[in-house]
Motif scaffolding. Structure first.
Motif, short mmCIF file in Angstrom:
data_model
loop_
_atom_site.label_atom_id
_atom_site.label_comp_id
_atom_site.label_asym_id
_atom_site.label_seq_id
_atom_site.Cartn_x
_atom_site.Cartn_y
_atom_site.Cartn_z
N VAL A 1 0.85 -1.20 0.00
CA VAL A 1 0.00 0.00 0.00
C VAL A 1 0.88 1.25 0.00
CG1 VAL A 1 -1.82 1.25 1.23
CG2 VAL A 1 -1.77 -1.27 1.26
N ALA A 2 0.73 2.04 -1.05
CA ALA A 2 1.63 3.18 -1.27
C ALA A 2 1.68 4.12 -0.06
CB ALA A 2 1.19 3.95 -2.52
N ARG A 3 0.53 4.50 0.45
CA ARG A 3 0.52 5.48 1.55
C ARG A 3 1.21 4.92 2.80
NH1 ARG A 3 -2.09 10.45 2.70
NH2 ARG A 3 -1.71 10.82 4.89
N GLU A 4 0.99 3.64 3.07
CA GLU A 4 1.66 3.01 4.22
C GLU A 4 3.17 3.04 4.06
OE1 GLU A 4 -1.80 -0.25 5.21
OE2 GLU A 4 0.27 -0.97 5.12
N MET A 5 3.62 2.82 2.82
CA MET A 5 5.06 2.86 2.56
C MET A 5 5.63 4.23 2.92
SD MET A 5 5.39 1.02 -1.10
CE MET A 5 5.16 -0.74 -1.32
N VAL A 6 4.96 5.27 2.45
CA VAL A 6 5.47 6.62 2.69
C VAL A 6 5.40 6.95 4.18
CG1 VAL A 6 5.29 9.05 2.06
CG2 VAL A 6 4.83 7.30 0.35
N GLU A 7 4.36 6.49 4.86
CA GLU A 7 4.27 6.69 6.32
C GLU A 7 5.41 5.96 7.03
OE1 GLU A 7 -0.60 7.21 6.57
OE2 GLU A 7 0.32 5.28 7.11
N ASN A 8 5.68 4.73 6.60
CA ASN A 8 6.77 3.95 7.21
C ASN A 8 8.12 4.65 7.00
OD1 ASN A 8 4.91 2.04 7.96
ND2 ASN A 8 5.48 0.56 6.38
N VAL A 9 8.29 5.20 5.79
CA VAL A 9 9.53 5.91 5.45
C VAL A 9 9.69 7.16 6.33
CG1 VAL A 9 10.52 7.39 3.65
CG2 VAL A 9 9.82 5.05 3.09
N ALA A 10 8.62 7.94 6.45
CA ALA A 10 8.69 9.17 7.24
C ALA A 10 9.03 8.85 8.69
CB ALA A 10 7.37 9.94 7.15
N ARG A 11 8.41 7.79 9.23
CA ARG A 11 8.66 7.39 10.62
C ARG A 11 10.11 6.90 10.78
NH1 ARG A 11 5.90 3.00 11.09
NH2 ARG A 11 3.98 4.09 10.60
N ALA A 12 10.55 6.06 9.85
CA ALA A 12 11.92 5.52 9.93
C ALA A 12 12.95 6.64 9.87
CB ALA A 12 12.15 4.51 8.80
N GLU A 13 12.74 7.61 8.99
CA GLU A 13 13.69 8.73 8.87
C GLU A 13 13.71 9.56 10.15
OE1 GLU A 13 15.90 9.02 6.65
OE2 GLU A 13 15.21 8.03 4.84
N ALA A 14 12.54 9.77 10.74
CA ALA A 14 12.47 10.55 12.00
C ALA A 14 13.24 9.83 13.11
CB ALA A 14 11.01 10.79 12.40
N GLU A 15 13.06 8.51 13.20
CA GLU A 15 13.75 7.73 14.23
C GLU A 15 15.27 7.72 13.98
OE1 GLU A 15 9.96 4.72 14.98
OE2 GLU A 15 11.78 3.92 14.00
N THR A 16 15.62 7.68 12.70
CA THR A 16 17.04 7.69 12.32
C THR A 16 17.70 9.01 12.73
OG1 THR A 16 16.75 6.09 10.56
CG2 THR A 16 18.61 7.60 10.33
N ILE A 17 16.99 10.10 12.52
CA ILE A 17 17.53 11.42 12.92
C ILE A 17 17.77 11.43 14.43
CG2 ILE A 17 16.95 13.88 13.14
CD1 ILE A 17 15.44 13.47 10.37
N GLU A 18 16.81 10.92 15.20
CA GLU A 18 16.98 10.87 16.67
C GLU A 18 18.22 10.08 17.06
OE1 GLU A 18 13.61 9.55 18.99
OE2 GLU A 18 12.28 10.86 17.83
N ARG A 19 18.41 8.92 16.39
CA ARG A 19 19.60 8.11 16.70
C ARG A 19 20.88 8.87 16.39
NH1 ARG A 19 16.64 3.88 14.65
NH2 ARG A 19 17.46 4.38 12.62
N TYR A 20 20.91 9.56 15.24
CA TYR A 20 22.13 10.27 14.86
C TYR A 20 22.40 11.49 15.73
CZ TYR A 20 23.04 7.42 10.73
OH TYR A 20 23.35 6.39 9.90
N VAL A 21 21.35 12.13 16.22
CA VAL A 21 21.56 13.26 17.15
C VAL A 21 22.25 12.74 18.42
CG1 VAL A 21 20.39 14.96 18.61
CG2 VAL A 21 19.70 14.69 16.22
N LYS A 22 21.76 11.60 18.91
CA LYS A 22 22.38 10.97 20.08
C LYS A 22 23.83 10.59 19.79
CE LYS A 22 21.75 6.97 23.12
NZ LYS A 22 21.06 5.67 23.26
N ARG A 23 24.04 10.02 18.59
CA ARG A 23 25.39 9.57 18.22
C ARG A 23 26.36 10.74 18.07
NH1 ARG A 23 24.03 5.81 19.59
NH2 ARG A 23 22.74 5.02 17.91
N MET A 24 25.85 11.85 17.56
CA MET A 24 26.69 13.06 17.42
C MET A 24 27.20 13.51 18.78
SD MET A 24 25.30 16.10 14.99
CE MET A 24 26.59 17.34 14.93
N LYS A 25 26.31 13.49 19.76
CA LYS A 25 26.69 13.89 21.12
C LYS A 25 27.71 12.91 21.70
CE LYS A 25 22.38 16.31 21.99
NZ LYS A 25 21.02 16.21 22.55
N GLN A 26 27.50 11.62 21.43
CA GLN A 26 28.45 10.61 21.91
C GLN A 26 29.82 10.78 21.23
OE1 GLN A 26 26.27 6.96 21.09
NE2 GLN A 26 25.65 6.77 23.24
N ALA A 27 29.80 11.07 19.93
CA ALA A 27 31.06 11.26 19.20
C ALA A 27 31.84 12.44 19.78
CB ALA A 27 30.79 11.48 17.71
#
Ligand SMILES: [Fe+2]
Ligand SMILES: [Fe+2]
Length: 147
Positions: free
Chosen positions: A85-111
């Motif tokens: 389902v196209a819309r579900e795909m885009v929703e999953n992508v938007a959520r995954a990217e948001a979670e990825t940003i959170e992880r990288y913000v944490k990783r930047m601080k750790q670095a």
């Protein structure tokens, strides 16, 4: 920024978590490009396909950095949710990217706490890429969809 110091093991564990999610993103975009159905198939398939190259670059950087720090890069991906389902795909992508940003913000601080300012800067560039991915997906979700 806190004064807390981060040891190499902790940083490596975090980078490996990031790497597993970059592999996840590659599989997600590649799978969705192939599997997307509906009236928007053509444009969405292209949209998903072009993201693969960015995520692969991120994965290459992380695997290289992990070995440079003396670690062992993971060889499997975090789970991908399958849908046609196209819309579900885009929703999953938007959520995954948001979670990825959170992880990288944490990783930047750790670095920074670990004292690797080159890594901190590079993670900032990756966050800029992921933010663009997230915003593009969110723009697709705005407005009317007919499936
Ligand atoms: Fe990425
Ligand atoms: Fe991304």
């Amino acid at each position: 920024m806190s004064d807390e110091t981060v040891d190499k093991i902790t940083l490596l564990e975090g980078l490996n978590e990031d790497l597993a999610h970059e592999y996840q993103a590659i599989i997600m975009y590649n799978t969705y490009a192939a599997a997307v159905t509906g009236i928007h198939r053509n444009e969405l398939s292209k949209f998903f396909s072009v993201e693969v190259a960015d995520e692969l670059e991120h994965a290459q950087f992380l695997a290289d950095k992990i070995t440079a720090l003396g670690g062992q890069p993971v060889t499997s991906a975090a789970d991908v949710t399958y849908t046609t389902v196209a819309r579900e795909m885009v929703e999953n992508v938007a959520r995954a990217e948001a979670e990825t940003i959170e992880r990288y913000v944490k990783r930047m601080k750790q670095a920074a706490a670990y004292g690797d300012y080159g890594l901190e800067a590079k993670l900032g560039d990756i966050i800029a890429d992921e933010t663009q991915h997230k915003e593009e997906a969110e723009k697709l979700l705005h407005g009317k969809w007919e499936n």
